[in-house]
Enzyme design. Structure first.
Site, PDB file in Angstrom:
ATOM      1  N   HIS A 104      -9.644   5.063  -1.595  1.00  0.00           N
ATOM      2  CA  HIS A 104      -8.880   4.968  -0.338  1.00  0.00           C
ATOM      3  C   HIS A 104      -9.715   5.605   0.771  1.00  0.00           C
ATOM      4  O   HIS A 104     -10.673   6.330   0.499  1.00  0.00           O
ATOM      5  CB  HIS A 104      -7.537   5.698  -0.482  1.00  0.00           C
ATOM      6  CG  HIS A 104      -6.502   4.879  -1.184  1.00  0.00           C
ATOM      7  ND1 HIS A 104      -5.347   4.441  -0.579  1.00  0.00           N
ATOM      8  CD2 HIS A 104      -6.467   4.382  -2.447  1.00  0.00           C
ATOM      9  CE1 HIS A 104      -4.651   3.726  -1.444  1.00  0.00           C
ATOM     10  NE2 HIS A 104      -5.297   3.679  -2.588  1.00  0.00           N
ATOM     11  N   GLY A 105      -9.316   5.355   2.023  1.00  0.00           N
ATOM     12  CA  GLY A 105     -10.029   5.979   3.135  1.00  0.00           C
ATOM     13  C   GLY A 105     -11.459   5.496   3.256  1.00  0.00           C
ATOM     14  O   GLY A 105     -12.379   6.282   3.489  1.00  0.00           O
ATOM     15  N   GLY A 106     -11.672   4.184   3.124  1.00  0.00           N
ATOM     16  CA  GLY A 106     -13.024   3.618   3.136  1.00  0.00           C
ATOM     17  C   GLY A 106     -13.662   3.558   4.512  1.00  0.00           C
ATOM     18  O   GLY A 106     -14.875   3.344   4.621  1.00  0.00           O
TER      19      GLY A 106
ATOM     20  N   ASN B 263     -10.522   0.551   0.070  1.00  0.00           N
ATOM     21  CA  ASN B 263      -9.522   0.258   1.115  1.00  0.00           C
ATOM     22  C   ASN B 263     -10.037   0.595   2.511  1.00  0.00           C
ATOM     23  O   ASN B 263     -10.570   1.690   2.733  1.00  0.00           O
ATOM     24  CB  ASN B 263      -8.267   1.118   0.893  1.00  0.00           C
ATOM     25  CG  ASN B 263      -7.503   0.746  -0.359  1.00  0.00           C
ATOM     26  OD1 ASN B 263      -7.926  -0.118  -1.120  1.00  0.00           O
ATOM     27  ND2 ASN B 263      -6.366   1.397  -0.557  1.00  0.00           N
ATOM     28  N   VAL B 264      -9.823  -0.334   3.436  1.00  0.00           N
ATOM     29  CA  VAL B 264     -10.262  -0.134   4.818  1.00  0.00           C
ATOM     30  C   VAL B 264      -9.148  -0.537   5.779  1.00  0.00           C
ATOM     31  O   VAL B 264      -8.609  -1.638   5.686  1.00  0.00           O
ATOM     32  CB  VAL B 264     -11.522  -0.989   5.121  1.00  0.00           C
ATOM     33  CG1 VAL B 264     -11.904  -0.897   6.589  1.00  0.00           C
ATOM     34  CG2 VAL B 264     -12.686  -0.574   4.233  1.00  0.00           C
TER      35      VAL B 264
ATOM     36  N   THR C  33      -8.685   1.833   9.165  1.00  0.00           N
ATOM     37  CA  THR C  33      -9.007   2.462  10.459  1.00  0.00           C
ATOM     38  C   THR C  33     -10.146   1.760  11.205  1.00  0.00           C
ATOM     39  O   THR C  33     -10.066   1.570  12.412  1.00  0.00           O
ATOM     40  CB  THR C  33      -9.335   3.954  10.234  1.00  0.00           C
ATOM     41  OG1 THR C  33      -8.190   4.556   9.625  1.00  0.00           O
ATOM     42  CG2 THR C  33      -9.633   4.669  11.537  1.00  0.00           C
TER      43      THR C  33
ATOM     44  N   GLU D   7      -1.536   6.181  -8.422  1.00  0.00           N
ATOM     45  CA  GLU D   7      -2.362   7.190  -7.723  1.00  0.00           C
ATOM     46  C   GLU D   7      -2.234   8.566  -8.348  1.00  0.00           C
ATOM     47  O   GLU D   7      -1.156   9.018  -8.715  1.00  0.00           O
ATOM     48  CB  GLU D   7      -1.978   7.276  -6.238  1.00  0.00           C
ATOM     49  CG  GLU D   7      -2.820   8.332  -5.506  1.00  0.00           C
ATOM     50  CD  GLU D   7      -2.618   8.371  -3.994  1.00  0.00           C
ATOM     51  OE1 GLU D   7      -2.427   7.306  -3.391  1.00  0.00           O
ATOM     52  OE2 GLU D   7      -2.648   9.483  -3.445  1.00  0.00           O
TER      53      GLU D   7
ATOM     54  N   ASP E  44       0.860  -1.191   0.000  1.00  0.00           N
ATOM     55  CA  ASP E  44       0.000   0.000   0.000  1.00  0.00           C
ATOM     56  C   ASP E  44       0.902   1.249   0.000  1.00  0.00           C
ATOM     57  O   ASP E  44       1.816   1.355   0.833  1.00  0.00           O
ATOM     58  CB  ASP E  44      -0.858  -0.056   1.282  1.00  0.00           C
ATOM     59  CG  ASP E  44      -2.012   0.918   1.276  1.00  0.00           C
ATOM     60  OD1 ASP E  44      -2.394   1.398   0.196  1.00  0.00           O
ATOM     61  OD2 ASP E  44      -2.536   1.196   2.374  1.00  0.00           O
ATOM     62  N   HIS E  45       0.673   2.164  -0.902  1.00  0.00           N
ATOM     63  CA  HIS E  45       1.447   3.413  -0.986  1.00  0.00           C
ATOM     64  C   HIS E  45       2.961   3.189  -1.031  1.00  0.00           C
ATOM     65  O   HIS E  45       3.706   3.805  -0.260  1.00  0.00           O
ATOM     66  CB  HIS E  45       1.098   4.357   0.180  1.00  0.00           C
ATOM     67  CG  HIS E  45      -0.307   4.839   0.139  1.00  0.00           C
ATOM     68  ND1 HIS E  45      -0.733   5.835  -0.712  1.00  0.00           N
ATOM     69  CD2 HIS E  45      -1.408   4.435   0.809  1.00  0.00           C
ATOM     70  CE1 HIS E  45      -2.036   6.033  -0.547  1.00  0.00           C
ATOM     71  NE2 HIS E  45      -2.476   5.191   0.364  1.00  0.00           N
TER      72      HIS E  45
HETATM   73  P1  13P Z   1      -8.744   4.065   6.231  1.00  0.00           P
HETATM   74  O1  13P Z   1      -7.709   3.771   7.274  1.00  0.00           O
HETATM   75  O2  13P Z   1      -9.289   5.434   6.344  1.00  0.00           O
HETATM   76  O3  13P Z   1      -9.790   2.994   6.190  1.00  0.00           O
HETATM   77  O4  13P Z   1      -7.997   4.020   4.809  1.00  0.00           O
HETATM   78  C1  13P Z   1      -7.302   2.887   4.428  1.00  0.00           C
HETATM   79  C2  13P Z   1      -6.572   3.108   3.162  1.00  0.00           C
HETATM   80  O5  13P Z   1      -6.986   3.861   2.308  1.00  0.00           O
HETATM   81  C3  13P Z   1      -5.321   2.365   2.954  1.00  0.00           C
HETATM   82  O6  13P Z   1      -4.617   2.818   1.841  1.00  0.00           O
END
Ligand code: 13P
Length: 284
Positions: free
Chosen positions: A208-210, A230-231, A233, A134, A82-83
């Site tokens: 991203h940031g799901g 993507n999840v 958090t 990206e 990831d990234h």
């Molecule tokens: P969250 O941590 O907000 O779920 O995002 C995860 C993510 O996008 C990983 O690249």
């Protein structure tokens, strides 16, 4: 089954208008929770590994856990960096057995991002490894990546289409209004960007940031062409809140299995619900 690239699972998702979840792994319990949820839901799944998590778990343990999960449950699982920030870390991951990598060149200018991503695609595709690129700047905090909301920039559809035609990445992450980490308010997703790009390229758009995005917004993003979500958090929160409540209730607990076991169950629940929301259940 061994680890597989994201290509086939994402092609299927895009063609049938659902999304495959990338759930980030941070330790053994995350890995087990995710694979057990995917197994019970009959879903393909992607293990996401940030560079920070890679340092924490170690390259060999990371690959060994993912391979063990894919073999034991006989599921299509991609192990995805990831990234990825450099060519060096990408090559290291591919050599160690990752089946997919993300090169995040979003902080470079468009042409430099394209040139670097192309180089990654060339070496990765040669060995059957899929690549995510990206464009735009996704806000929020993930490991060592901090982007203030003011610095988050949405992707421009015409640039994204040009980027895909030049690089032919297997998945394209776009900044469309979601952010890594915990949201302060409700995120406003720009579905028009997702639609404009997804309708013109073969690969799915990645959201991203799901975590913390309302279910209806996720459904709409998928309908407009997001084929990978993507999840991380939400699993971190489920894990930490569960073990915090157990430890606060009983100061005599010393056996880690007594709090990590329930934490694993809580994460498994999160993942099962997301898989159903994304629509990747009952696909294998
Ligand atoms: P969250 O941590 O907000 O779920 O995002 C995860 C993510 O996008 C990983 O690249």
């Amino acid at each position: 089954m061994g680890l597989v690239s994201m290509k086939n699972m994402l092609d299927q998702a895009k063609a049938n208008k659902y999304a495959v979840g990338q759930f980030n792994i941070n330790n053994l319990e995350f890995t087990q929770a995710i694979v057990e949820a995917a197994y019970e839901e009959k879903s393909p799944v992607i293990f996401g590994v940030s560079e920070g998590a890679l340092k924490y778990m170690g390259l060999e343990f990371t690959v060994a856990m993912a391979k063990a999960a894919a073999e034991k449950y006989d599921l299509p699982i991609a192990l995805h960096l990831d990234h990825g920030s450099s060519f060096a870390v990408i090559v290291q991951c591919i050599r160690a057995g990752f089946s997919s990598v993300m090169f995040d060149g979003s902080h470079y200018g468009l042409e430099e991002n394209i040139a670097l991503t192309k180089k990654v695609v060339e070496i990765a595709h040669n060995v059957g490894v899929s690549v995510e690129g990206e464009l735009g700047t996704i806000g929020g905090v993930e490991d060592d990546l901090h982007v203030d909301d003011a610095d988050a920039k949405f992707a421009k559809p015409e640039e994204a289409i040009y980027f895909w035609n030049e690089t032919k990445v297997d998945a394209l992450a776009l900044a469309v209004g979601t952010a890594h980490g915990v949201y302060k308010g409700e995120p406003k997703i720009h579905y028009d960007i997702i639609k404009a790009v997804a309708s013109k390229i073969d690969a799915p758009v990645v959201l991203h940031g799901g975590s913390g995005v309302p279910d209806q917004s996720i459904r709409e993003a998928i309908l407009h062409g997001a084929g990978k979500v993507n999840v991380n958090t939400e699993n971190q929160v489920a894990c930490t809140e569960t073990l915090r409540s157990i430890l606060l209730k009983d100061s005599k607990v010393i056996d880690p299995r007594k709090y990590m076991g329930p934490a694993r169950e809580a994460m498994k629940n999160v993942v099962k619900n997301k898989i159903r929301l994304f629509g990747s259940n009952a696909k294998i």
